[in-house]
Write a protein that holds these residues in place. Structure first.
Motif, PDB file in Angstrom:
ATOM      1  N   ILE A 181     -21.739   2.836 -10.309  1.00 15.85           N
ATOM      2  CA  ILE A 181     -20.844   2.982 -11.474  1.00 15.85           C
ATOM      3  C   ILE A 181     -19.441   2.479 -11.143  1.00 15.85           C
ATOM      4  O   ILE A 181     -18.797   1.783 -11.937  1.00 15.85           O
ATOM      5  CB  ILE A 181     -20.794   4.456 -11.935  1.00 15.85           C
ATOM      6  N   ALA A 182     -18.978   2.793  -9.930  1.00 14.68           N
ATOM      7  CA  ALA A 182     -17.637   2.359  -9.504  1.00 14.68           C
ATOM      8  C   ALA A 182     -17.555   0.830  -9.453  1.00 14.68           C
ATOM      9  O   ALA A 182     -16.572   0.228  -9.907  1.00 14.68           O
ATOM     10  CB  ALA A 182     -17.303   2.956  -8.141  1.00 14.68           C
ATOM     11  N   TYR A 183     -18.600   0.213  -8.884  1.00 12.83           N
ATOM     12  CA  TYR A 183     -18.612  -1.252  -8.798  1.00 12.83           C
ATOM     13  C   TYR A 183     -18.734  -1.900 -10.186  1.00 12.83           C
ATOM     14  O   TYR A 183     -18.142  -2.953 -10.438  1.00 12.83           O
ATOM     15  CB  TYR A 183     -19.760  -1.706  -7.895  1.00 12.83           C
ATOM     16  N   ILE A 184     -19.478  -1.267 -11.078  1.00  8.53           N
ATOM     17  CA  ILE A 184     -19.599  -1.791 -12.449  1.00  8.53           C
ATOM     18  C   ILE A 184     -18.246  -1.738 -13.151  1.00  8.53           C
ATOM     19  O   ILE A 184     -17.826  -2.703 -13.808  1.00  8.53           O
ATOM     20  CB  ILE A 184     -20.657  -0.996 -13.245  1.00  8.53           C
ATOM     21  N   ILE A 185     -17.558  -0.605 -12.990  1.00  7.53           N
ATOM     22  CA  ILE A 185     -16.219  -0.476 -13.599  1.00  7.53           C
ATOM     23  C   ILE A 185     -15.268  -1.509 -13.006  1.00  7.53           C
ATOM     24  O   ILE A 185     -14.475  -2.137 -13.712  1.00  7.53           O
ATOM     25  CB  ILE A 185     -15.677   0.958 -13.398  1.00  7.53           C
ATOM     26  N   ALA A 186     -15.356  -1.704 -11.665  1.00  2.00           N
ATOM     27  CA  ALA A 186     -14.500  -2.704 -11.001  1.00  2.00           C
ATOM     28  C   ALA A 186     -14.785  -4.102 -11.551  1.00  2.00           C
ATOM     29  O   ALA A 186     -13.865  -4.882 -11.818  1.00  2.00           O
ATOM     30  CB  ALA A 186     -14.723  -2.666  -9.495  1.00  2.00           C
ATOM     31  N   ALA A 187     -16.081  -4.405 -11.723  1.00  2.00           N
ATOM     32  CA  ALA A 187     -16.460  -5.719 -12.257  1.00  2.00           C
ATOM     33  C   ALA A 187     -15.929  -5.901 -13.677  1.00  2.00           C
ATOM     34  O   ALA A 187     -15.437  -6.978 -14.036  1.00  2.00           O
ATOM     35  CB  ALA A 187     -17.977  -5.866 -12.239  1.00  2.00           C
ATOM     36  N   ILE A 188     -16.013  -4.833 -14.480  1.00  3.84           N
ATOM     37  CA  ILE A 188     -15.503  -4.887 -15.863  1.00  3.84           C
ATOM     38  C   ILE A 188     -13.987  -5.128 -15.860  1.00  3.84           C
ATOM     39  O   ILE A 188     -13.470  -5.934 -16.652  1.00  3.84           O
ATOM     40  CB  ILE A 188     -15.851  -3.583 -16.619  1.00  3.84           C
ATOM     41  N   LEU A 189     -13.277  -4.427 -14.968  1.00  4.41           N
ATOM     42  CA  LEU A 189     -11.815  -4.599 -14.879  1.00  4.41           C
ATOM     43  C   LEU A 189     -11.449  -6.022 -14.454  1.00  4.41           C
ATOM     44  O   LEU A 189     -10.502  -6.614 -14.977  1.00  4.41           O
ATOM     45  CB  LEU A 189     -11.239  -3.582 -13.881  1.00  4.41           C
ATOM     46  N   ILE A 190     -12.204  -6.562 -13.488  1.00  7.10           N
ATOM     47  CA  ILE A 190     -11.944  -7.929 -13.015  1.00  7.10           C
ATOM     48  C   ILE A 190     -12.206  -8.944 -14.135  1.00  7.10           C
ATOM     49  O   ILE A 190     -11.409  -9.871 -14.355  1.00  7.10           O
ATOM     50  CB  ILE A 190     -12.818  -8.244 -11.776  1.00  7.10           C
ATOM     51  N   ILE A 191     -13.307  -8.762 -14.847  1.00  5.25           N
ATOM     52  CA  ILE A 191     -13.626  -9.660 -15.976  1.00  5.25           C
ATOM     53  C   ILE A 191     -12.559  -9.548 -17.057  1.00  5.25           C
ATOM     54  O   ILE A 191     -12.114 -10.558 -17.612  1.00  5.25           O
ATOM     55  CB  ILE A 191     -15.025  -9.323 -16.541  1.00  5.25           C
ATOM     56  N   ALA A 192     -12.132  -8.302 -17.360  1.00  8.48           N
ATOM     57  CA  ALA A 192     -11.106  -8.075 -18.377  1.00  8.48           C
ATOM     58  C   ALA A 192      -9.796  -8.766 -17.998  1.00  8.48           C
ATOM     59  O   ALA A 192      -9.138  -9.383 -18.851  1.00  8.48           O
ATOM     60  CB  ALA A 192     -10.883  -6.576 -18.577  1.00  8.48           C
ATOM     61  N   PHE A 193      -9.427  -8.659 -16.692  1.00  9.50           N
ATOM     62  CA  PHE A 193      -8.209  -9.321 -16.218  1.00  9.50           C
ATOM     63  C   PHE A 193      -8.285 -10.829 -16.466  1.00  9.50           C
ATOM     64  O   PHE A 193      -7.345 -11.440 -16.973  1.00  9.50           O
ATOM     65  CB  PHE A 193      -8.004  -9.047 -14.731  1.00  9.50           C
ATOM     66  N   ASN A 194      -9.411 -11.423 -16.106  1.00  6.19           N
ATOM     67  CA  ASN A 194      -9.581 -12.865 -16.268  1.00  6.19           C
ATOM     68  C   ASN A 194      -9.586 -13.279 -17.739  1.00  6.19           C
ATOM     69  O   ASN A 194      -8.984 -14.291 -18.110  1.00  6.19           O
ATOM     70  CB  ASN A 194     -10.872 -13.329 -15.595  1.00  6.19           C
ATOM     71  N   VAL A 195     -10.257 -12.493 -18.562  1.00  4.98           N
ATOM     72  CA  VAL A 195     -10.316 -12.808 -19.996  1.00  4.98           C
ATOM     73  C   VAL A 195      -8.925 -12.751 -20.613  1.00  4.98           C
ATOM     74  O   VAL A 195      -8.521 -13.654 -21.356  1.00  4.98           O
ATOM     75  CB  VAL A 195     -11.273 -11.841 -20.729  1.00  4.98           C
ATOM     76  N   LEU A 196      -8.177 -11.686 -20.281  1.00  2.00           N
ATOM     77  CA  LEU A 196      -6.836 -11.530 -20.847  1.00  2.00           C
ATOM     78  C   LEU A 196      -5.904 -12.644 -20.382  1.00  2.00           C
ATOM     79  O   LEU A 196      -5.141 -13.197 -21.170  1.00  2.00           O
ATOM     80  CB  LEU A 196      -6.256 -10.166 -20.455  1.00  2.00           C
ATOM     81  N   TYR A 197      -5.962 -12.968 -19.079  1.00  2.00           N
ATOM     82  CA  TYR A 197      -5.035 -13.982 -18.556  1.00  2.00           C
ATOM     83  C   TYR A 197      -5.437 -15.388 -18.975  1.00  2.00           C
ATOM     84  O   TYR A 197      -4.587 -16.184 -19.367  1.00  2.00           O
ATOM     85  CB  TYR A 197      -4.954 -13.900 -17.030  1.00  2.00           C
ATOM     86  N   LEU A 198      -6.715 -15.705 -18.901  1.00  2.00           N
ATOM     87  CA  LEU A 198      -7.162 -17.077 -19.151  1.00  2.00           C
ATOM     88  C   LEU A 198      -7.426 -17.374 -20.626  1.00  2.00           C
ATOM     89  O   LEU A 198      -7.732 -18.514 -20.975  1.00  2.00           O
ATOM     90  CB  LEU A 198      -8.432 -17.370 -18.338  1.00  2.00           C
ATOM     91  N   SER A 199      -7.303 -16.368 -21.487  1.00  2.00           N
ATOM     92  CA  SER A 199      -7.588 -16.577 -22.908  1.00  2.00           C
ATOM     93  C   SER A 199      -6.685 -17.639 -23.519  1.00  2.00           C
ATOM     94  O   SER A 199      -7.117 -18.421 -24.376  1.00  2.00           O
ATOM     95  CB  SER A 199      -7.442 -15.257 -23.671  1.00  2.00           C
ATOM     96  N   ARG A 200      -5.441 -17.681 -23.075  1.00  2.00           N
ATOM     97  CA  ARG A 200      -4.500 -18.678 -23.609  1.00  2.00           C
ATOM     98  C   ARG A 200      -4.969 -20.096 -23.298  1.00  2.00           C
ATOM     99  O   ARG A 200      -4.939 -20.976 -24.150  1.00  2.00           O
ATOM    100  CB  ARG A 200      -3.107 -18.439 -23.021  1.00  2.00           C
ATOM    101  N   TYR A 201      -5.422 -20.293 -22.050  1.00  2.00           N
ATOM    102  CA  TYR A 201      -5.894 -21.630 -21.662  1.00  2.00           C
ATOM    103  C   TYR A 201      -7.168 -22.008 -22.411  1.00  2.00           C
ATOM    104  O   TYR A 201      -7.302 -23.119 -22.915  1.00  2.00           O
ATOM    105  CB  TYR A 201      -6.148 -21.684 -20.152  1.00  2.00           C
ATOM    106  N   PHE A 202      -8.120 -21.080 -22.485  1.00  2.00           N
ATOM    107  CA  PHE A 202      -9.384 -21.388 -23.149  1.00  2.00           C
ATOM    108  C   PHE A 202      -9.209 -21.576 -24.660  1.00  2.00           C
ATOM    109  O   PHE A 202      -9.971 -22.322 -25.276  1.00  2.00           O
ATOM    110  CB  PHE A 202     -10.421 -20.297 -22.853  1.00  2.00           C
ATOM    111  N   LEU A 203      -8.186 -20.927 -25.239  1.00  2.00           N
ATOM    112  CA  LEU A 203      -7.861 -21.199 -26.646  1.00  2.00           C
ATOM    113  C   LEU A 203      -7.377 -22.641 -26.782  1.00  2.00           C
ATOM    114  O   LEU A 203      -7.719 -23.332 -27.751  1.00  2.00           O
ATOM    115  CB  LEU A 203      -6.794 -20.221 -27.143  1.00  2.00           C
ATOM    116  N   GLY A 204      -6.606 -23.102 -25.783  1.00  2.00           N
ATOM    117  CA  GLY A 204      -6.171 -24.502 -25.773  1.00  2.00           C
ATOM    118  C   GLY A 204      -7.346 -25.461 -25.657  1.00  2.00           C
ATOM    119  O   GLY A 204      -7.357 -26.518 -26.303  1.00  2.00           O
TER     120      GLY A 204
END
Length: 303
Positions: free
Chosen positions: A18-41
């Motif tokens: 469960i801890a690793y799943i939450i960590a993976a979700i947080l890592i994915i969320a970080f990437n989605v939030l940060y890279l969303s601007r570029y992928f929108l471009g």
């Protein structure tokens, strides 16, 4: 192994999962939030063929009758009297001044009348202006004679007709934009998105009337909803009064990032640094509070 120990081991293993799943979700969320601007471009660029409208002014559509004469008169040119030189041919004395690479001759009579007793001489060249305008665009053309005179002059009706037809003919293969833009490497753009050759103006020369000039064109087509997003937007008319909501502002920033190589480079450098810092902090939190190290710190700093 007792049943209680097996249960504790199972719960510990589940806790880790469960801890690793939450960590993976947080890592994915970080990437989605940060890279969303570029992928929108990336998406904005993908939709370019559908979203960008054609704002070129195609001069092939100009009608001859639509070209109007605005001015027909003289252009003043001031010369120092010292520019005149004395020459002699076949026993005859004459004076001349060089204009646009050509020698302009003056008789002794004209020299004595207009030049001899002056520091500066005002001379005149034929000069006229034409214009054309439609809802798509406009042109302005100026034509000047190569010959200069000591008195005001103007073009004849026949000369005006020839120049008008010449301007019309030479506009037929021109596509006008309002100004040149630059690409991500700061190179001047001489073509549009469709790779068609564009211009802002062009030089013109008419041997029949011994004239030279310049034709300047401009598009009057208002931009479409998404034209502002693309790097050639500054080559055309822009809507300076347009107001943007949060969605428009987000798209503007995404397009600005995607089409600017320097901003894109800085963006990804910050992303890599931020992502590493995020992983280190996440690992510290997991280790200190959950007792389940992810292993990022040991991977980065211990190897």
């Amino acid at each position: 192994m007792s049943k209680d120990k097996k249960e504790k081991k199972r719960k510990k293993r589940m806790k880790k999962v469960i801890a690793y799943i939450i960590a993976a979700i947080l890592i994915i969320a970080f990437n989605v939030l940060y890279l969303s601007r570029y992928f929108l471009g990336v998406y904005i660029n993908y939709k370019r063929n559908d979203w960008e409208t054609d704002r070129n002014f195609y001069a092939k559509n100009i009608k001859l009758d639509g070209i109007k004469l605005d001015k027909n008169g003289s252009k003043q040119i001031v010369y120092s009297s010292k520019k005149f030189r004395k020459g002699k041919a076949n026993g005859n004395v004459f004076y001349y001044v060089t204009h646009n690479g050509n020698k302009i001759y003056a008789s002794i009579k004209d020299y004595k009348k207009y030049v001899a007793n002056c520091d500066e001489v005002t001379m005149y060249a034929k000069d006229c202006q034409y214009s054309y305008q439609s809802d798509k665009g406009k042109i302005n053309a100026t034509m000047t004679g190569n010959q200069i005179h000591f008195y005001p002059v103007s073009f004849s009706k026949e000369e005006l007709k020839k120049m008008k037809i010449d301007i019309w003919e030479k506009c037929k293969n021109k596509i006008f934009v309002n100004e040149y833009g630059t690409d991500s490497h700061n190179h001047v753009i001489y073509h549009d998105w469709k790779k068609q050759k564009v211009c802002t103006d062009f030089s013109i020369k008419n041997n029949e009337t011994n004239t030279y000039g310049n034709v300047k064109g401009e598009s009057l087509i208002m931009p479409g909803k998404y034209d502002r997003l693309y790097p050639d937007a500054d080559m055309y008319l822009t809507n300076k009064t347009e107001k943007y909501n949060w969605k428009d502002k987000m798209m503007n920033k995404a397009a600005d990032l995607y089409y600017d190589s320097e901003k894109k480079y800085a963006y990804f450098v910050i992303y890599i640094m931020s992502f590493i810092l995020f992983l280190v902090i996440l690992d510290l939190i997991y280790t200190l509070f959950l007792g389940i190290p992810i292993g990022i710190i040991s991977f980065l700093f211990i190897g």
